[in-house]
Design an enzyme around this catalytic site. Sequence first.
Site, short mmCIF file in Angstrom:
data_model
loop_
_atom_site.label_atom_id
_atom_site.label_comp_id
_atom_site.label_asym_id
_atom_site.label_seq_id
_atom_site.Cartn_x
_atom_site.Cartn_y
_atom_site.Cartn_z
N SER A 70 45.55 45.09 46.04
CA SER A 70 44.94 44.59 44.82
C SER A 70 44.89 43.06 44.85
O SER A 70 44.21 42.49 45.70
CB SER A 70 45.70 45.14 43.60
OG SER A 70 45.00 44.89 42.41
N HIS A 84 39.86 48.21 43.89
CA HIS A 84 39.72 49.24 42.84
C HIS A 84 38.26 49.63 42.61
O HIS A 84 37.84 49.86 41.49
CB HIS A 84 40.35 48.77 41.53
CG HIS A 84 41.71 48.22 41.67
ND1 HIS A 84 42.77 48.98 42.13
CD2 HIS A 84 42.21 46.99 41.44
CE1 HIS A 84 43.86 48.23 42.16
NE2 HIS A 84 43.55 47.03 41.75
#
Length: 182
Positions: free
Chosen positions: A75, A110
Site C-alpha cells: 500500500s 488497491h
Amino acid sequence: MRRFYRAFRELDCTPSHLDLFRQTIEDIPSFLRAQDVIYVGGGNTRNLLALWKLWGVDRAVIAAYRRGTVLAGVSAGALCWFRDGITDSWAGRLEPLRCLGLIDASFAPHYDSEPGRRPTFARLIAKGKLAGGYAADDGVALVFADERFREAVSDVTGSSAWRVTRAVRGARERAISPRFLE
C-alpha cells in the site's frame, strides 16, 4: 508491531524496526545501511513521506537502496518507491502525490478493492497529471530490478497487475497476469 515480529520469527532473519514516534535509533542512515531488506507497511503515504523528510529517512533509504538494499512494501509502503501515484491520504478523496522517484512511473495500490482508484488513476494519467505507470490488485506484488519491471506475483487467485498508459483518447490498461505463489 507484534504481528511483524511474529511473521518473521520462523525465518532465518533478524527483524528490526525504525519507530519515528519513539526515537530509539540515534544514527538512522547507519541503521538503514545495515539492513538487507527495508519493508514499509501501509498507512498514510503523505504523512509517511513528510516524516521521512523531517528525519532524513528519505535520503537514507535512497542511499541504502543504491548500496544494494532490497526495498519492499504494501500500500503506502509500495507507493512510496514510485515517482508519483494516487493516495487516499486526504480525507474522503483520492489525490496525486509525488513520492521518492526510485521507480520512474506512477502507481495505484488497491486497484480492485477501492472503487474510486481505477477511474481516478486512469483520469489523472489521461490528463497528464500522472506519468503512465502500474496498478496492483490487493494481494499482488510488483517486482522491479534495476528500476525495471520484471514480473507480478500473487497468492490470490484471479488478481491482476496493470500497466496503465496515456492514450490518444484517455488511458489504456493492459492486464499483467501474476505468477501464482503457492
